[in-house]
Design a protein around this motif. Structure first.
Motif, PDB file in Angstrom:
ATOM      1  N   GLN A  63       0.982  -1.151  -0.069  1.00 19.28           N
ATOM      2  CA  GLN A  63      -0.047  -0.040  -0.064  1.00 19.28           C
ATOM      3  C   GLN A  63       1.031   1.267  -0.037  1.00 19.28           C
ATOM      4  OE1 GLN A  63      -3.345  -0.320  -0.253  1.00 19.28           O
ATOM      5  NE2 GLN A  63      -3.653   1.815  -0.186  1.00 19.28           N
ATOM      6  N   LEU A  64       0.753   2.062  -1.101  1.00 19.03           N
ATOM      7  CA  LEU A  64       1.444   3.434  -1.203  1.00 19.03           C
ATOM      8  C   LEU A  64       0.486   4.352  -1.014  1.00 19.03           C
ATOM      9  CD1 LEU A  64       3.621   2.282  -4.113  1.00 19.03           C
ATOM     10  CD2 LEU A  64       4.403   2.220  -1.589  1.00 19.03           C
ATOM     11  N   SER A  65      -0.526   4.570  -0.405  1.00 23.09           N
ATOM     12  CA  SER A  65      -1.539   5.567   0.010  1.00 23.09           C
ATOM     13  C   SER A  65      -2.267   5.292   1.187  1.00 23.09           C
ATOM     14  CB  SER A  65      -2.400   6.126  -1.347  1.00 23.09           C
ATOM     15  OG  SER A  65      -2.814   4.853  -1.679  1.00 23.09           O
ATOM     16  N   ILE A 107      -2.882  10.841   1.677  1.00 19.29           N
ATOM     17  CA  ILE A 107      -1.588  10.844   1.836  1.00 19.29           C
ATOM     18  C   ILE A 107      -1.052   9.911   0.707  1.00 19.29           C
ATOM     19  CG2 ILE A 107       0.384  10.530   2.960  1.00 19.29           C
ATOM     20  CD1 ILE A 107      -1.146  11.392   5.453  1.00 19.29           C
ATOM     21  N   LEU A 108      -0.152  10.148  -0.311  1.00 17.77           N
ATOM     22  CA  LEU A 108       0.500   9.368  -1.277  1.00 17.77           C
ATOM     23  C   LEU A 108       1.870   9.449  -1.042  1.00 17.77           C
ATOM     24  CD1 LEU A 108      -1.740  10.958  -4.373  1.00 17.77           C
ATOM     25  CD2 LEU A 108      -2.511   9.340  -2.532  1.00 17.77           C
ATOM     26  N   LEU A 109       2.421   8.469  -1.566  1.00 22.80           N
ATOM     27  CA  LEU A 109       4.035   8.227  -1.539  1.00 22.80           C
ATOM     28  C   LEU A 109       4.399   8.075  -3.197  1.00 22.80           C
ATOM     29  CD1 LEU A 109       4.413   5.582   1.410  1.00 22.80           C
ATOM     30  CD2 LEU A 109       4.527   8.038   1.325  1.00 22.80           C
ATOM     31  N   GLN A 115      -7.158   5.686  -5.764  1.00 22.26           N
ATOM     32  CA  GLN A 115      -6.923   4.590  -6.736  1.00 22.26           C
ATOM     33  C   GLN A 115      -5.385   4.626  -7.229  1.00 22.26           C
ATOM     34  OE1 GLN A 115      -9.271   4.800 -10.383  1.00 22.26           O
ATOM     35  NE2 GLN A 115     -11.083   5.620  -9.166  1.00 22.26           N
ATOM     36  N   TYR A 116      -4.776   5.508  -6.204  1.00 21.18           N
ATOM     37  CA  TYR A 116      -3.430   5.658  -6.613  1.00 21.18           C
ATOM     38  C   TYR A 116      -2.396   4.543  -6.456  1.00 21.18           C
ATOM     39  CZ  TYR A 116       1.417   7.418  -6.061  1.00 21.18           C
ATOM     40  OH  TYR A 116       2.876   7.711  -6.039  1.00 21.18           O
ATOM     41  N   THR A 117      -2.603   3.746  -5.446  1.00 16.87           N
ATOM     42  CA  THR A 117      -1.685   2.454  -5.163  1.00 16.87           C
ATOM     43  C   THR A 117      -1.874   1.571  -6.418  1.00 16.87           C
ATOM     44  OG1 THR A 117      -1.559   2.718  -2.866  1.00 16.87           O
ATOM     45  CG2 THR A 117      -1.481   0.475  -3.911  1.00 16.87           C
ATOM     46  N   ARG A 118      -3.223   1.353  -6.926  1.00 14.82           N
ATOM     47  CA  ARG A 118      -3.603   0.245  -8.057  1.00 14.82           C
ATOM     48  C   ARG A 118      -2.799   1.133  -9.301  1.00 14.82           C
ATOM     49  NH1 ARG A 118      -6.605   0.926 -12.154  1.00 14.82           N
ATOM     50  NH2 ARG A 118      -7.756   2.613 -11.325  1.00 14.82           N
TER      51      ARG A 118
END
Length: 401
Positions: A280-282, A288-290, A327-330
């Motif tokens: 998971q990156l968010s 919060i997003l990485l 949907q950022y991680t996807r």
């Protein structure tokens, strides 16, 4: 203190952060970009990137920062058995090359580009806390003049391997950390081995256990480094690993007949957060997003990260602009995961059997061209790893009694 209000706050002024900020601003968002150090700041990095970067940064002027255009690679194993190969052996194929930059200058140019698009760039600002409050995120920071507070609908953490944003968001708790070390060495061209040229990149595969060493040409100096790319988190603080990397660097310089004075050399070590699988990156609410190194987007085979940082920063900004951050991680996995997973499989084999892989892989005609295509994204590990693994396993089986 009054809190400043933004659509997006980006933490970290490297390629991921600067490109996220610029992309968001170009889409009409009010953006703050926070950088811990005063720009331009030192950044430990080899500074090599594929020329396809120009397709992502269409207004980027490479002449301002590109100090060498590499079209040849020289490979060695244990500083012997050299292979000097062109990146473009066939004139009928699209021409590829690798750009060499100094990261302080390159990153500063990207931040200036973001500022020109309307981003409020704040350097010398150290973030102290990142807290989600209802539908906004509050960022508190300190600088030489006092404190700073800002809120935004979304925060992009692009603050590197040990970034504060990931810690405060509870993300990336299990990381794969490798280590790199390098020296920036002033160099007079023509004073070393004939193959030490501004168009030649050097790679050495036998001097470092589970890694490799490199020599990257710049305008008036060489970036000479070594890294452990199938490492463990403990390696980053392991004095034995650091001594091994330092020995490899000095041995490389001696082999290439490069004049140097050890007493004047400064070694810079840095962590390399390599890809180690999907995670998971968010945050679940998408606030919060990485991106970039903070998201572990370093290729586990080559150890490169600049191109992936830029791509992830742009994806983060696109998600923030159209309210699809959940949907950022996807989207990041769609872009990188399959290719990086395949690269990881090949890396585990390559760095366990580097001598065999050198003889039956690097030595093959066209291998340098293929490596460059992989670096450029023109070829994918997903399409090559299976075939390469079968060939290398067959060679391994044949070499055993």
């Amino acid at each position: 203190m009054t809190s400043r209000v933004y659509d997006l706050i980006v933490v970290g002024g490297g390629p991921a952060g600067a490109c996220a900020a610029a992309e968001a601003a170009s889409r009409g968002m009010r953006v703050a970009l926070l950088e811990k150090q005063i720009l331009p700041r030192h950044k430990t990095c080899g500074g090599g990137m594929p020329m396809v970067m120009s397709s992502l940064l269409r207004d980027f002027a490479p002449g301002a920062v590109v100090e060498a255009n590499v079209t040849m690679m020289r490979h060695t194993y244990d500083f012997a058995d050299p292979v000097l190969a062109p990146i473009n052996p066939n004139s009928s194929e699209p021409e590829l090359s690798l750009w060499m930059v100094q990261r302080p200058l390159f990153d500063n140019l990207l931040c200036e580009r973001a500022s020109g698009l309307g981003v409020e760039v704040l350097d010398g600002v150290s973030v102290r806390s990142v807290e989600v409050e209802a539908d906004r995120v509050e960022v508190r920071a300190e600088h030489a003049g006092g404190s700073w507070t800002g809120t935004a609908r979304c925060v992009v953490g692009a603050d590197g391997a040990n970034g504060i944003v990931a810690r405060h968001a509870g993300l990336r708790r299990k990381r794969a950390i490798a280590i790199g070390m390098e020296v920036e060495l002033p160099h007079a061209w023509g004073s070393a081995h004939p193959d030490v040229r501004r168009d030649v990149l050097h790679l050495e595969y036998g001097a470092v256990n589970r890694g490799y060493a490199w020599v990257f040409p710049k305008a008036d100096h060489l970036n000479v480094g070594a890294g452990v790319f199938r490492g463990y988190e403990a390696d980053a603080s392991n004095s034995g690993v650091r001594e091994e990397l330092q020995r490899a660097i000095l041995s490389y310089l001696k082999m290439l007949e490069v004049p140097f004075d050890p007493s004047e050399m400064k070694f810079h070590a840095h962590p390399l957060p390599i890809w180690n699988g999907r995670e998971q990156l968010s945050t679940t609410d998408g606030t919060i997003l990485l991106a970039g190194d903070a998201a572990g987007l370093i290729n586990p085979f080559f150890g490169d990260g600049i191109l992936h940082a830029v791509k992830s920063g742009i994806i983060a900004a696109e998600c923030a602009a159209v309210s699809t951050t959940q949907q950022y991680t996807r989207k990041i996995h769609d872009e990188f995961a399959a290719n990086f997973d395949a690269a990881l499989r090949l890396a585990k084999f390559f760095y366990q059997w580097p001598g065999l892989c050198y003889r039956h892989g690097v030595h093959r005609p066209g291998a340098t061209r293929t490596a460059t295509r992989l670096l450029c994204g023109d070829a994918l590990f997903t399409n090559l790893t299976g075939r390469a693994m079968r060939r290398l396993r067959s060679a391994l089986a044949g070499s055993q009694p």
